[in-house]
Enzyme design. Structure first.
Site, PDB file in Angstrom:
ATOM      1  CG  ASN A 248      -6.480   0.828  12.569  1.00  0.00           C
ATOM      2  OD1 ASN A 248      -6.670   1.422  13.617  1.00  0.00           O
ATOM      3  ND2 ASN A 248      -5.564  -0.114  12.461  1.00  0.00           N
ATOM      4  CB  THR A 249      -9.372   5.276  13.597  1.00  0.00           C
ATOM      5  OG1 THR A 249      -8.054   5.473  13.095  1.00  0.00           O
ATOM      6  CG2 THR A 249      -9.579   6.146  14.827  1.00  0.00           C
TER       7      THR A 249
ATOM      8  CE  LYS B 288      -3.294   2.699   2.542  1.00  0.00           C
ATOM      9  NZ  LYS B 288      -3.750   3.059   3.878  1.00  0.00           N
TER      10      LYS B 288
ATOM     11  CB  ALA C 176      -8.295   7.360   5.256  1.00  0.00           C
ATOM     12  N   GLY C 177     -10.975   7.451   7.209  1.00  0.00           N
ATOM     13  CA  GLY C 177     -12.068   8.348   7.566  1.00  0.00           C
ATOM     14  C   GLY C 177     -13.382   7.660   7.860  1.00  0.00           C
TER      15      GLY C 177
END
Lengths: 257, 417
Positions: free
Chosen positions: A206-207, A97, A184-185
């Site tokens: 992930n987060t 990635k 992301a996000g």
């Protein structure tokens, strides 16, 4: 899910459309992602693997799960290439990635450098999965550079703000023939579901999991949301009435000939 | 308790004592802190002006609880919000600040805590900074380690599974030359993944050389951004030149360093203004060099060899916690380091809220890691410490304690590219 509905990246086939990102790494998160979210691809920052604990991290990845090393920490194409090569030397495989950031505050990807790195790494046989800001021209350049997927951000990394770039991702889904993996996000399963309904090929997160109150439950929620969104996309969404009711008499009703 | 910095070591000659007293008592005997010394590079930068303009207008008494509440509710913390969070009006809101800071830290850094250890390789110093144990008039055991001795220290430290090291020297250009520091960096690269420096400020070309030797992070403490107080505390030596020190991080970035660290030493002057200045130093430099990694720390004054009375004055743990939370809310992306100047209980608490990096297995002396780690008397010469530490936990103890707090200790996630 239909058994023939596979996610194909660089000739490799996957059944899961959830990919674990690398932002907040822990063994518990890995476990939840694999067991409860069904992840078949796990991202790992090469800079994180490059330490005395690397053996314990790498050996934890079960067989059958594909490791996706990323180049986080790279500030330009040359650094990304060096980091990707190091990942290969560490035994992380050929997937990479590509993450290139020149902004420590927002961690937004640098599309121009990412295109350069993709070109160089694709030439070396890497399966390139570039993380990018959703721009159609850049996405086309990435395709020409040899990318295996395109990974547009939905919102700034770690922000959990959802599909802030919705309309631009929609354009990529419409115009680019490679799998579009939203990265992301994504902060909620419902946002993942919406992206999948739009036609995204997979979701990387992930987060949203790492900062939830219950890793296992949230991982499972993501799996279900992604599967639901995928099924809805495959089924074809019903027509949405834009304004008021649909006239029962068609406007073309006057046509006689 | 007011700080009494001045004392005379017994073995100083009469002539030296007279010179020392003249520096202490007669401002005309001291150089202008704004005058550069020969060889010091001037760079064209507006960062200092931007920072000091904001600091000069910071009247923290005018902020009200309403300002603090609005700052806490705001999604993006403005400079004005940050000022409110640093003000006395925010003190009753410390718990709410902790909750907000904790959420932000989790979003940006997850549950990770990075670990490192400092290694002092020399304690010679040519400056007279009245609060510092290394100051040139303090009669302490001075040592400059040879490369063989540095290697020995590094082997012992690396044996504790430490992967990030911070190399420090006293500020002596003669004893600790750039070449000497560079050689130490090359050695450190063999034993550690990540090498940082906390040495005297140097010119851009020298930072470039040190970067090529393997260092990638530079920390410079401004000590205090209050120029009047700076003048009264740094009485002679290169360090007396305030603007050259201020621009050190910018020169380091121009020299190719990946990251830079900032700090004021709390207790030297008005801590709220110094805390504001340190964070704005990061804020404006980040806008100019967006790729750079930035970190902040918040050291408080500690007792030194021969002067046990030095203390952080009005900066108690509550104030320190307030500053660290305000830093996290204003600058979510910066690393925050809390050193062994603070007690274990404070460090255990603050890593759950705002801090992202702590030191372990710390010695602020020179050449004494073997004796401190193993209890074995080392054969090599040992130099005295810069200040007394407050948390002597080993790396293994620190890792264990961090894990007990539900956090994940990280030894390193860095690549030298």
């Amino acid at each position: 899910m239909q058994n023939d509905d596979k996610l194909v990246i660089g000739g490799h086939e996957f059944y899961s459309r959830f990919i674990l990102g690398s932002g907040k790494y822990s063994m518990q998160l890995l476990e939840a992602a694999i067991r409860d979210a069904g992840a078949e691809i796990i991202t790992l920052a090469i800079r994180r693997a490059n330490n005395k604990e690397k053996d314990s991290i790498l050996s934890y990845i079960p067989s059958g799960v594909t490791l996706l090393p990323n180049t986080s920490g790279a500030r330009d194409a040359a650094e990304a290439v060096r980091i990707a090569r190091l990942g290969r030397e560490l035994g992380c495989g050929d997937f990479v990635k590509i993450e290139i950031m020149r902004d420590s505050k927002y961690l937004l990807p640098d599309n121009a450098e990412t295109i350069r790195a993709t070109e160089l790494l694709a030439r070396e046989g890497f399966v390139c999965m570039p993380y990018m800001y959703p721009d159609l021209y850049a996405a086309r350049d990435l395709v020409n550079a040899g990318a295996a997927t395109i990974m547009p951000l939905a919102a700034p990394i770690g922000s959990n703000k959802g599909l802030a770039t919705r309309e631009f991702i929609r354009i990529l889904i419409d115009e680019i023939d490679l799998p579009i993996i939203v990265d992301a996000g994504i902060g909620r399963p419902s946002q993942a579901c919406e992206a999948m309904e739009m036609g995204a090929a997979a979701i990387m997160a992930n987060t949203a999991l790492a900062t939830s109150g219950n890793l296992s439950l949230m991982a499972s929620a993501f799996r279900m949301a992604i599967e639901a969104g995928r099924k809805a996309y495959l089924a074809g969404l019903g027509r949405v009435v834009a304004r008021g009711a649909v006239a029962s008499d068609p406007l073309t009703g006057f046509l006689r000939d | 308790m007011k700080n009494h910095y001045l004392f005379d070591s017994e073995s100083l000659s009469q002539a030296i004592i007279e010179k020392k007293h003249r520096l202490e008592n007669d401002p005309s005997a001291r150089k202008n802190i704004m005058d550069y010394l020969p060889g010091m590079e001037r760079i064209d930068s507006d960062v200092c002006g931007d920072v000091m303009e904001q600091v000069s207008r910071f009247d923290y008494a005018r902020y009200t609880e309403r300002d603090v509440r609005e700052a806490l509710l705001s999604e993006n913390c403005s400079i004005d919000d940050f000022m409110a969070l640093l003000s006395p009006a925010a003190e009753p809101y410390l718990e709410a600040m902790c909750w907000k800071a904790q959420a932000i830290t989790g979003r940006y850094f997850g549950n990770t805590v990075y670990l490192f250890t400092p290694l002092y390789i020399a304690n010679y110093c040519e400056n007279y900074c009245v609060y510092c144990g290394f100051n040139c008039y303090n009669q302490i055991r001075r040592v400059k380690l040879t490369m063989a001795q540095i290697q020995h220290e590094m082997e012992i430290i690396a044996g504790q599974n430490i992967e990030e090291i911070l190399l420090l020297t006293g500020e002596s250009h003669v004893q600790s030359s750039i070449t000497y520091i560079g050689e130490a960096c090359k050695l450190a690269r063999k034993y550690f993944r990540m090498v940082g420096l906390e040495v005297y400020p140097v010119n851009t070309d020298d930072y470039r050389f040190l970067h090529e030797c393997g260092a990638d992070y530079v920390t410079v403490f401004q000590e205090t951004y209050d120029t009047v107080q700076y003048e009264a505390l740094h009485l002679c030596g290169h360090k007396r030149v305030w603007p050259y020190r201020f621009d050190a991080q910018e020169r380091a970035l121009r020299g190719g360093m990946r990251g830079v660290g900032f700090s004021a030493l709390l207790g030297l002057s008005d801590f709220r203004k110094d805390a504001l200045a340190g964070a704005l130093h990061v804020y404006y430099l980040q806008r100019k060099y967006p790729h750079a990694e930035m970190s902040l720390s918040c050291p408080r004054l500690r007792p030194i060899v021969n002067n046990s009375r030095i203390n952080p004055q009005d900066v108690h743990e509550r104030q320190l916690c307030q500053i660290l939370c305000a830093y996290r809310i204003f600058l979510p992306f910066v690393g925050i380091t809390v050193s062994s100047r603070e007690k274990a209980s404070f460090r255990n608490g603050i890593v759950k809220i705002a801090a992202t990096k702590v030191s372990a297995s710390v010695s602020t002396g020179v050449g004494d890691h073997e004796s401190k780690y193993t209890g074995k008397n080392s054969e090599q010469a040992q130099g005295d410490e810069q200040f007394e530490i407050n948390d002597s936990r080993s790396m293994a103890e620190m890792r264990r304690d961090i894990a007990r707090e539900g956090l994940q200790p990280v030894l390193n996630d860095y690549l030298y590219v």
